[in-house]
Design a protein around this motif. Structure first.
Motif, short mmCIF file in Angstrom:
data_model
loop_
_atom_site.label_atom_id
_atom_site.label_comp_id
_atom_site.label_asym_id
_atom_site.label_seq_id
_atom_site.Cartn_x
_atom_site.Cartn_y
_atom_site.Cartn_z
N ALA A 168 0.81 -1.22 0.00
CA ALA A 168 0.00 0.00 0.00
C ALA A 168 0.84 1.27 0.00
O ALA A 168 1.67 1.47 0.89
N MET A 169 0.65 2.10 -1.00
CA MET A 169 1.25 3.45 -1.03
C MET A 169 0.29 4.33 -1.84
O MET A 169 0.00 4.02 -2.99
N SER A 170 -0.18 5.41 -1.22
CA SER A 170 -1.26 6.21 -1.83
C SER A 170 -0.75 7.11 -2.94
O SER A 170 0.41 7.52 -2.94
N THR A 195 -3.85 0.04 -3.33
CA THR A 195 -4.01 1.48 -3.63
C THR A 195 -3.40 2.39 -2.57
O THR A 195 -3.13 3.55 -2.84
N GLY A 196 -3.22 1.88 -1.31
CA GLY A 196 -2.92 2.79 -0.20
C GLY A 196 -4.22 3.46 0.20
O GLY A 196 -5.26 3.31 -0.48
N GLU A 197 -4.17 4.23 1.30
CA GLU A 197 -5.44 4.72 1.86
C GLU A 197 -5.97 5.99 1.20
O GLU A 197 -6.99 6.54 1.61
N TYR A 412 3.62 -8.68 0.52
CA TYR A 412 3.63 -7.39 -0.16
C TYR A 412 5.06 -6.89 -0.13
O TYR A 412 5.78 -7.11 0.86
N SER A 413 5.45 -6.16 -1.16
CA SER A 413 6.68 -5.37 -1.08
C SER A 413 6.30 -3.95 -1.47
O SER A 413 5.72 -3.73 -2.54
N ALA A 414 6.58 -2.99 -0.60
CA ALA A 414 6.27 -1.58 -0.91
C ALA A 414 7.57 -0.89 -1.35
O ALA A 414 7.72 -0.49 -2.52
#
Ligand SMILES: Cc1cc2nc3c(=O)[nH]c(=O)nc-3n(C[C@H](O)[C@H](O)[C@H](O)COP(=O)(O)O)c2cc1C
Length: 509
Positions: A168-170, A195-197, A412-414
């Protein structure tokens, strides 16, 4: 301060004035006798002005005591991360990710040579060193099997997820070109993009599968008061690209901490995506308003499941108070409502911006949290209904294999995905000045990030990591991920002893 040092300071102060008067006189005489050009005089006078200013200002003692020269300290310090990285960093130096970790992502993303030579740089005698046991009967692990079906019996639109997805990264934390590259990369490589928040933007809609994250701000599905809005949610949850819904309870880098979107970053485009008023400061509270205990969290999951027409629904958590997670698990039995998945984020997770105390001292690390959650669900006979997704510095095939051994079904990998976009770990995500155009909203910076090139890199990183995983687990004697056992992984616990992950984490499987 003793008499002597006072004397030294006073005389240093007097010296400045003497130098200034002396230089001004010389410059004046040279001008008068026409012996010097104006191009030379202007910079000299500017430096002189700075010298005088530094010696009388009161904010910086270094500059007051060492006018002009003292400025060098601040100048060089502002380039400290770059200087360290370019000139002084060893292979295993660099934090949060060392050079070796970053380099392997760059190599896999660019599809160039992915081997290294001469031997191990780490010290296998170091306490904390981890390794896997190979087999004398290696197998060929099939990459096609690196998938996991998410969705329990309450779910009507199960999702066949890759075991590695984009964390997740917006849009807002990342630029529009970064988001578009990630989503296109997910499409090319056949994996999912969280999507991220910050809601679903048009940059997310490039064709790649989406996991729509909903945080405390309910961005994209909120009413005027900032509360969850059923109608708006169900409209967006119906998008073909949205494959799963993730309710964010907390993230490892700042558990229990809300967020703030400053008015100047709240552009009309961002405001429209998030359903907020443009150019106003918007807070993401630290707590949800849709639920406030274990039972109401599970009822909210059920509400979201129905509104999304039974797509897989889960929640993201960084483990804090263990009894709270146990209460949620017990409530699953009481209410009969089970999430389809739980994402466990380790305290070592990343963020765009957070207070130091939260980043460094809040929440449980991934390995401890994952084994705790896995054991709790097994104990309550819930494990078969819920898939576990792990995040926290997953970069290499070893990291993936290790988390799978501890009970994760997928990862996950961000920040790994950020490296595949070209992130150089400049540590400036919160300044808005990301030099490679990833964590910024400045068009002069993000336009340097080419979506068609970077999306291929994101897909390459995924494909080559899956290939590496296939080789790695094959060498351990496994032909698919579900066979991986915690007893194949070891950690050095003292100079003369080590334990396997089963003993260390007392796994119940
Ligand atoms: C720039 C940036 C933005 C992030 N934004 C979010 C977010 O919107 N929601 C969330 O749950 N986590 C967010 N995270 C945390 C990541 O999703 C992830 O949980 C964490 O970084 C651990 O994964 P990693 O070690 O692979 O980076 C963000 C992380 C970064 C670096």
């Amino acid at each position: 301060m003793n008499k002597n040092s006072k004397f030294i300071q006073i005389s240093a102060f007097n010296n400045i004035w003497m130098i200034s008067i002396f230089t001004s006189t010389i410059v004046f005489l040279l001008i008068y006798f026409n012996r010097i050009s104006l191009y030379f005089i202007i910079p000299v006078l500017l430096l002189l002005a700075l010298l005088i200013y530094d010696s009388i200002q009161k904010r910086h003692s270094v500059r007051r005591n060492y006018p002009l020269i003292g400025r060098l300290r601040y100048f060089l310090e502002s380039y400290r991360p770059e200087l360290r990285q370019y000139f002084f960093e060893g292979e295993l130096d660099g934090k949060p990710f060392n050079r070796r970790q970053r380099s392997i992502v760059y190599q896999r993303s660019k599809n160039v040579k992915q081997t290294i030579s001469f031997g191990m740089q780490d010290d296998p005698g170091r306490i904390g060193y981890e390794w896997a046991a190979h087999s004398v009967y290696p197998k060929k692990a099939d990459i096609q099997s690196f998938k996991v079906e998410i969705g329990n019996e309450a779910c009507k639109q199960k999702y066949n997820a890759s075991i590695l997805n984009i964390g997740a990264m917006s849009y807002g934390a990342l630029s529009k070109t970064a988001i578009a590259s990630l989503n296109k990369g997910a499409l090319l490589g056949g994996f999912a993009h969280n999507t991220g928040e910050g809601g679903i933007s048009s940059h997310h809609l490039q064709g790649g599968d989406l996991i729509w994250q909903i945080g405390t701000g309910y961005f994209g599905c909120r009413n005027e008061e900032g509360h969850f809005d059923d109608k708006l949610f169900s409209e967006k949850a119906a998008y073909e690209q949205v494959k799963m819904i993730e309710i964010k309870l907390s993230q490892g880098a700042k558990p229990g901490h809300g967020g703030l979107l400053p008015a100047k970053k709240n552009t009309p485009e961002i405001a429209e995506i998030r359903h907020i008023k443009p150019y106003t400061t918007v807070h993401s509270p630290s707590a949800h308003t849709a639920f406030d205990n274990a039972d109401s969290l599970l009822r909210f999951i059920e509400r979201v499941r129905i509104l999304s027409n039974y797509k897989p629904v889960g929640f993201k958590i960084c483990i804090g108070r263990r009894e709270e997670f146990e209460a949620i698990a017990e409530s699953m039995i009481k209410t009969g409502i089970r999430p389809d998945f739980i994402t466990i984020d380790g305290a070592e997770g990343g963020t765009g911006a957070a207070p130091l105390e939260f980043i460094d001292h809040m929440g449980m690390a991934l390995t401890d949290a994952l084994s705790f959650v896995n054991n709790t669900l097994i104990k309550l006979n819930l494990r078969n209904d819920i898939k576990l997704i792990a995040s926290g510095k997953v970069i290499t095939a070893f990291d993936i294999a290790k988390t799978l051994a501890l009970g994760a079904d997928a990862c996950y990998s961000a920040r790994g995905m950020m490296f595949s976009l070209g992130c150089i770990q400049a540590l400036q995500c919160d300044s808005g000045k990301c030099p490679v155009g990833i964590a910024t909203q400045e068009s002069s910076l993000y336009k340097g990030l080419d979506v068609s090139d970077k999306s291929v890199r994101v897909a390459n990183f995924h494909t080559n990591t899956m290939k590496a995983l296939s080789e790695f687990i094959g060498a351990c004697g496994y032909s698919n991920c579900s066979e991986i056992k915690a007893s194949s992984f070891f950690k050095r616990t003292s100079l003369n002893s080590f334990s396997d992950f089963n003993e260390l984490y007392q796994l119940k499987n």
